[in-house]
Design an enzyme around this catalytic site. Structure first.
Site, PDB file in Angstrom:
ATOM      1  N   HIS A 131     -18.297 -24.099  20.852  1.00 45.67           N
ATOM      2  CA  HIS A 131     -19.361 -24.488  21.777  1.00 45.67           C
ATOM      3  C   HIS A 131     -18.702 -25.244  22.936  1.00 45.67           C
ATOM      4  O   HIS A 131     -17.678 -25.909  22.757  1.00 45.67           O
ATOM      5  CB  HIS A 131     -20.310 -25.412  21.009  1.00 45.67           C
ATOM      6  N   ASP A 208     -16.344 -29.683  14.057  1.00 48.82           N
ATOM      7  CA  ASP A 208     -17.679 -29.729  14.656  1.00 48.82           C
ATOM      8  C   ASP A 208     -18.655 -29.153  13.621  1.00 48.82           C
ATOM      9  O   ASP A 208     -18.691 -27.943  13.393  1.00 48.82           O
ATOM     10  CB  ASP A 208     -17.670 -28.898  15.949  1.00 48.82           C
ATOM     11  N   GLN A 211     -23.518 -27.025  13.283  1.00 53.76           N
ATOM     12  CA  GLN A 211     -24.249 -25.903  12.677  1.00 53.76           C
ATOM     13  C   GLN A 211     -23.983 -25.780  11.180  1.00 53.76           C
ATOM     14  O   GLN A 211     -24.426 -24.816  10.551  1.00 53.76           O
ATOM     15  CB  GLN A 211     -23.872 -24.585  13.374  1.00 53.76           C
ATOM     16  N   LYS A 234     -30.432 -31.158  14.987  1.00 55.08           N
ATOM     17  CA  LYS A 234     -30.231 -29.816  14.418  1.00 55.08           C
ATOM     18  C   LYS A 234     -30.337 -29.849  12.894  1.00 55.08           C
ATOM     19  O   LYS A 234     -30.221 -28.829  12.232  1.00 55.08           O
ATOM     20  CB  LYS A 234     -28.861 -29.273  14.817  1.00 55.08           C
ATOM     21  N   CYS A 372     -24.000 -21.529  25.161  1.00 57.04           N
ATOM     22  CA  CYS A 372     -22.940 -22.517  25.457  1.00 57.04           C
ATOM     23  C   CYS A 372     -21.604 -22.096  24.847  1.00 57.04           C
ATOM     24  O   CYS A 372     -20.813 -22.936  24.398  1.00 57.04           O
ATOM     25  CB  CYS A 372     -23.308 -23.915  24.992  1.00 57.04           C
TER      26      CYS A 372
END
Ligand code: PMP
Length: 414
Positions: A131, A208, A211, A234, A372
């Site tokens: 991202h 990261d 997600q 999220k 993104c």
């Protein structure tokens, strides 16, 4: 919709959906089918109630008050930190830093870790599926400091090129920053193996998890991640709050990023002595209700069970893949074997935004565009995709609606 819910042995979907008021909304006179969970998730009543309760009965500033409600809310905020610690299986609560979100957490590491450990000529490694939030902080750091940004390529099916990775992890690499789950492809990267490989060369790794946390059980100690970041919004929690997990050994050595009230032990005009972890990295009044709401969201997921969530969402992904992949001209972007519940596709000769607009008219909310991840779009030579991203409250009946609506959109655009 409620009566047509197809039951799964795994989850009580009717009860779960009742917990999310927004899911019973109509959009364009159609029952909302919310499949944009990769962008943000809906909030259960428990989280909404926690925010209302905070403002109705608990609102006060933390850490500095001697009065009752300030002390009570300080305890609640620190308890929320412990909930996050337990959810991520971190060793200590002070390894959990409250931030504004994933982007903010990565910027913190880029500025603070970067300033301390990375100099001109050193290399920072990212991947082609990142991202923008896990590219730009490093790109900017490199531009400012003379370091070099290196990129691990992505294969056609949407996995990391692990052969290339081996050669890209060199003596010059000072940090490898990669996503756990790709927001565009759904690929679940083998982060544990990757971290082991990087560590064998003495290279720390930032993961990261934006997600991943909404879909998978995460154990930062088992992964041996040096840094792990995610966003509250999220993961069924409030917006404006996120987490930076960092190993104590790094955070202890890193200089403060943003400074100001709350970050100090003692200030004089001659010199400032900064506070211990975690407050050293939490400048100013934080998003108090956000931290508390995030803990409620994590509790909500744990009450369902992360393994059951992962298993059910995999059922949804397999079903969506089966139902939609037969639509003429549809091409799935992201065909890794190990995927989270993200279904990205393009349709020959049709712009993703046109498909998204026609789906919206039928009550189906998906995301379209580059998500993104423009370098990844360049990799595939496409302007964007249509992305349906599922959460545990989605149903197979909703996937049927997505399929019918997509077929209708294709007919109209043909
Ligand atoms: N990383 C990934 C993989 C994401 O999906 C996102 C959000 N789409 C981000 C980072 C940025 O998250 P936020 O906007 O909450 O900071």
């Amino acid at each position: 919709m409620e009566s047509s819910l197809k039951h799964t042995a795994l989850l009580d979907l009717e009860a779960i959906r009742r917990d999310f008021p927004l899911l019973s909304r109509k959009v364009n006179n159609k029952p909302l089918v919310y499949l944009d969970n990769g962008a943000t998730t809906q909030k259960p009543t428990a989280v909404i109630d926690a925010l209302t309760h905070y403002y109705s009965y608990q609102n006060s500033n933390i850490h500095r008050g001697v009065h009752r409600i300030s002390q009570d809310i300080t305890v609640a905020y620190e308890k929320a930190r412990e909930t996050v610690q337990q959810h991520l299986h971190a060793a200590y609560p002070h390894e959990i830093i409250f931030t504004k979100g994933t982007t903010d957490s990565i910027c913190l590491v880029a500025h603070s870790f970067g300033k301390k450990y990375i100099t001109a000529g050193d290399e920072i490694l990212v991947t082609e599926m990142e991202h923008h939030s896990n590219i730009l902080p490093w790109q900017q750091f490199c531009e400012d400091n003379g370091a070099v940004l290196k990129v691990v390529p992505v294969t056609e099916e949407g996995t990391l090129d692990l052969k290339a990775l081996e050669t890209l992890l060199t003596k010059k690499t000072k940090l490898f920053a990669l996503t756990h789950v790709s927001n565009t492809l759904g690929t679940i990267n083998p982060v544990k193996e990757i971290i082991t490989l990087a560590h064998s060369k003495g290279i720390p790794v930032l993961v990261d998890g934006a997600q991943a946390v909404p879909h998978l059980a995460v154990n930062v100690q088992e992964l041996d991640a040096d840094f792990y970041v995610f966003s509250g919004h999220k993961s069924f929690g409030p917006t404006g709050v996120g987490i930076l997990y960092g190993k104590e050994k790094w955070l202890q050595q890193m200089p403060p990023y943003q400074v100001g009230g709350g970050t100090i032990k003692r200030v004089t005009f001659a010199k400032t002595e900064y506070a211990d972890l975690p407050l050293r990295f939490e400048a100013g009044t934080p998003n108090i209700e956000g931290g508390i709401g995030l803990a409620v969201a994590l509790d909500y997921m744990n009450n369902i069970g992360m393994d059951r969530i992962a298993e059910y969402e995999n059922e949804l992904l397999v079903y969506a893949t089966k139902q939609l992949s037969v639509i003429p001209g549809l091409r799935i972007i992201g065909q890794a074997k190990n995927k989270a519940s993200v279904f990205s596709f393009v349709i020959d000769g049709m712009h993703p935004n046109d498909i998204g607009t026609l789906l919206d008219q039928q009550g189906v909310a998906v995301r379209t565009g580059h998500h993104c991840t423009q370098p990844l779009m360049d990799r595939y030579g496409i302007p964007g995709t249509v992305r349906a991203s599922f959460a545990f409250y989605n149903t197979k009946a909703e996937i049927d609606i997505l399929e019918t609506a997509t077929r209708k959109a294709v007919k109209m655009l043909a």
